[in-house]
Design a protein around this motif. Sequence first.
Motif, short mmCIF file in Angstrom:
data_model
loop_
_atom_site.label_atom_id
_atom_site.label_comp_id
_atom_site.label_asym_id
_atom_site.label_seq_id
_atom_site.Cartn_x
_atom_site.Cartn_y
_atom_site.Cartn_z
N GLN A 154 56.15 32.95 43.59
CA GLN A 154 55.17 32.75 42.54
C GLN A 154 53.79 32.88 43.15
OE1 GLN A 154 54.64 28.89 40.50
NE2 GLN A 154 56.15 29.67 39.06
N GLN A 156 49.90 35.42 43.50
CA GLN A 156 49.23 36.71 43.39
C GLN A 156 50.01 37.84 44.05
OE1 GLN A 156 46.23 37.68 41.82
NE2 GLN A 156 46.74 35.81 40.75
N ARG A 160 51.29 40.95 41.84
CA ARG A 160 50.74 42.27 42.13
C ARG A 160 51.81 43.21 42.62
NH1 ARG A 160 44.85 42.20 42.70
NH2 ARG A 160 44.32 40.22 41.74
N SER A 330 39.35 43.90 46.45
CA SER A 330 40.35 42.98 45.92
C SER A 330 39.85 41.54 45.93
CB SER A 330 41.62 43.08 46.76
OG SER A 330 42.50 42.05 46.41
N PRO A 331 40.21 40.77 44.90
CA PRO A 331 39.85 39.35 44.92
C PRO A 331 40.70 38.56 45.91
CG PRO A 331 41.11 39.87 42.94
CD PRO A 331 40.88 41.17 43.66
N LEU A 332 41.70 39.19 46.51
CA LEU A 332 42.56 38.46 47.46
C LEU A 332 41.94 38.47 48.85
CD1 LEU A 332 46.21 39.63 46.76
CD2 LEU A 332 44.90 37.83 45.67
N PRO A 333 42.22 37.43 49.65
CA PRO A 333 41.83 37.46 51.05
C PRO A 333 42.59 38.58 51.77
CG PRO A 333 42.57 35.25 50.40
CD PRO A 333 42.88 36.17 49.28
N GLN A 336 46.33 38.16 52.53
CA GLN A 336 47.23 38.32 51.40
C GLN A 336 47.41 39.79 51.04
OE1 GLN A 336 47.33 35.64 48.25
NE2 GLN A 336 47.87 34.20 49.83
N SER A 395 52.56 34.79 52.81
CA SER A 395 51.47 34.71 51.84
C SER A 395 51.44 33.37 51.13
CB SER A 395 51.62 35.83 50.81
OG SER A 395 52.74 35.57 50.00
N GLY A 396 52.53 32.61 51.24
CA GLY A 396 52.59 31.32 50.56
C GLY A 396 53.22 31.41 49.18
N ASP A 397 53.59 32.63 48.75
CA ASP A 397 54.22 32.76 47.44
C ASP A 397 55.62 32.17 47.43
OD1 ASP A 397 51.93 34.07 46.78
OD2 ASP A 397 52.94 35.61 45.60
N VAL A 398 56.23 32.11 48.62
CA VAL A 398 57.51 31.43 48.75
C VAL A 398 57.28 30.25 49.68
CG1 VAL A 398 59.81 31.62 49.77
CG2 VAL A 398 58.93 33.45 48.32
N THR B 29 51.77 28.28 36.69
CA THR B 29 51.98 29.14 37.84
C THR B 29 51.16 28.63 39.01
OG1 THR B 29 52.06 31.44 38.58
CG2 THR B 29 50.10 30.76 37.38
N ARG B 30 51.52 29.10 40.20
CA ARG B 30 50.77 28.76 41.41
C ARG B 30 49.50 29.58 41.41
NH1 ARG B 30 51.80 31.25 45.85
NH2 ARG B 30 50.46 30.09 47.21
N SER B 34 44.36 30.80 45.06
CA SER B 34 43.72 32.10 44.84
C SER B 34 42.43 31.94 44.05
CB SER B 34 44.65 33.03 44.07
OG SER B 34 45.93 33.02 44.62
N VAL B 38 38.60 32.89 45.25
CA VAL B 38 37.70 33.80 44.54
C VAL B 38 36.39 33.08 44.22
CG1 VAL B 38 37.34 35.11 42.42
CG2 VAL B 38 39.55 35.19 43.55
N ARG B 41 32.87 32.32 46.46
CA ARG B 41 31.62 33.11 46.52
C ARG B 41 30.69 32.77 45.37
NH1 ARG B 41 35.27 38.50 46.65
NH2 ARG B 41 36.84 37.62 48.01
N LYS B 87 40.41 38.29 36.77
CA LYS B 87 40.74 39.22 37.85
C LYS B 87 42.12 38.93 38.41
CE LYS B 87 36.53 40.88 39.92
NZ LYS B 87 35.66 40.80 41.08
N LEU B 88 42.50 37.66 38.40
CA LEU B 88 43.77 37.27 39.01
C LEU B 88 44.90 37.26 37.98
CD1 LEU B 88 42.41 34.33 41.16
CD2 LEU B 88 43.05 36.59 41.96
N ARG B 107 54.91 22.72 42.77
CA ARG B 107 54.71 22.60 44.23
C ARG B 107 53.43 21.85 44.51
NH1 ARG B 107 56.00 28.57 46.24
NH2 ARG B 107 54.56 27.96 47.88
#
Lengths: 400, 377
Positions: A154, A156, A160, A330-333, A336, A395-398, B29-30, B34, B38, B41, B87-88, B107
Amino acid sequence: MAEVMMPFFPDFPPPLNEALLLGVLLVIGGVLGAAAQRFRMPAVFGYVLAGFAVGPLALDLPVRPLLEEARVIVDIAVGLVLFELGRRLDLQWLRRDPSLWIASLAESALCFGGVSAALIAFGFPPIQAAVAAAIGIATSPAVVWLVTSDAHAQGQVTDRCLNLVAVNTLLAFLLTTMLVAMVHLEYRAGWLTVVLHPLYLLLGSLAIGIATGFALPYAASALTRRADVHFVLIVAAVLIAVGLATALQLSVFLALLSAGATVRNVPRRFELMEFDLGGGARVLYILLFVITGAQAAWPELQTAGWAAVIYVLARAAGKWLGVMASAPLSPLPWRQTACLGLTLMPMSGMALLLMHDIAMRYPQFGQELASVLLAAIVVFELAGPLALHWALRLSGDVKP
Amino acid sequence: MPAFKAGRALSMGVELELQLVNLRDFDLTRGAESLLSVLARSPRANNVKPEITESMIEVNSEVHTRHDDLLRDLAEVRAELCAAAEKLNIGIAGGGAHPFHHWAQRRIFPTERFSALSELYGYLAKQFTVFGQHIHIGCAGADEAIHLTRQMARFIPHLIALAAASPFSQGEDTAFDSSRLHAVSVFPLSGHMPPVADWQAFTRYFDRMAGFGIVRSMKDFYWDVRPKPEFGTIEIRVCDTPLDIETAAAIAAFAQTLCAWLEDQRGTQEDAAEDSNVYDYNRFQACRFGFAAQIADVRSGRSVSLRSEILAILERLGACAERLGSERALAFLRARATAELNDAQWMRTLNARNGSLADVVRAMCERWCGRESPGSR
């Protein structure tokens, strides 16, 4: 004499039948899947291994025709996965976050360009190299679907990844169809075939998919608002779409993917309730992986050689670098984004069937190239799920 | 315990716990991590914080004295938040509880404090995935804070009914307007502050509890209203997070005006200890029935309608509201009470019409970000 006395005894050895074969395949797949999970690897890894283990046996026993007949199970399982994947394709998100479609186009383009260039450098004819590269664009929907849902991924990277896979599956299909048309040309099929076949495939499959995708929510709202009824409705729609696509010699892939995407993006999507395929679907998925795995023919592997190694490296690099190209927007680091690139590694076992179809129609179409692809598929079927699983954890999604 | 830091009297600030959902099936959702990365900034980054599970974030306002300033402030933070969420592909919603999530799937956000809470409270920590609005009202001194904390008890049912926005839980209609508060009640240190006379008495009580090792800081009391010495405020914690910032700001302004009125009445009122006898009953009634609740009124000795009590106090606050600039906020709440339409009713109506809790959450997301879709009201 014995036959006269005991007519109820079967011949010895008794003939194999589908139920017996599928049961045995399920046991082997289930056991290896559980073993893989014990070692903190995805269950899919075990299923694929089971398929590879069964493959050589298939040469000695008369199971090939049975496996061919079991193809319908593979089609239905793939149909369900693609329908679900299509439902993850969020066109509005692609519009809101440009980095997503940049990643999508870049990874497909770099993967295609890199692999074709590498194969051409190895002396393969350009069109054949391009077909092999186009097949490589697709990330395996089934592997991604199963690994992410098994691990309750679960976040980003997962969301994606599913969107990117839906898009690259679509692109791979379009490109392969167009290139196959050029293969037609090379082998002097009539111009009519060249133009009409891809067009028929494309429009026919899309028509089935979009019609299904529109009809489903309407049928659902006309009937009742109960999740169990909708579940039956969805399975029925998937079966009908798979059946129609097969009967009309269209693409099951494209039809189901577009059906899912239509359901997701039409305004009435909330008429259709959420459902969980649950344990029943697991049976289909295990068989899917074991059967496709079993159809990989091992003896051809040795002939693939360095070309296969280059194929693997070029595909992996193309996908990862393509996704990384989107990182600044991308808004992700960064970390990720790097994980997202890794999630695209699994390669579709379905490519095998595609290759098979092409080779059947045009036997001249490089035996050598087929073995390169085959070798690459074997590598990615094993390494892909591991890379995906690892990336999701990192990534931490799991949950680590 | 830290010393009580005298605050600006009648200043106010709010904290809003918000739900993060996916835009596919609208389950939680998790997304906290994220979203925070974002927002890092953005100029309003300091106003958004993680909460105990990864499906929650907390937004806090700056300190204000006027309702319209508070509303403008919240609108600014909301704009930043909604842009990042777009965006996410994450939906942000108000509401006191998610209508159909399964608590076991949550979690815990990885910080030391949250991990410790999760360790101590086990499944309760994940079941505590509920979303509240906390209102801080500034107090000039520590004794004022104790006074207000006690006097406020009488108006807890009013606040509950106005803010109630958690009629569904785990996929079912709970029959309550606010099911959230019962997730708080299971904690050992919930309920209300004991009837201490002043700050000194409170400090003695706190030291005694700390001596047992029951508490280490004020954070360990999960009371409905508690003094917050390090901010110089009292903190009101009974409100569900409303579905939009307009309601959130109006309810905060109501609490502020109420405090002003209580300060004006100081010395002329009966002892609030009597209220504590019916406190739990009245609280239950408000959670269960919302505006339709019947509550026990210790002053008249009768059972009265909560809705008419709300309308009556809104009337009585008129002069204070004029002084503080909260007339618009009170008019907004009066209209709601008159129509008997709180957010819980809004959610129920929507569910009855469309029969889909996912669709209810979708409409909640639209409403939170101020993009109400036609037909959702």
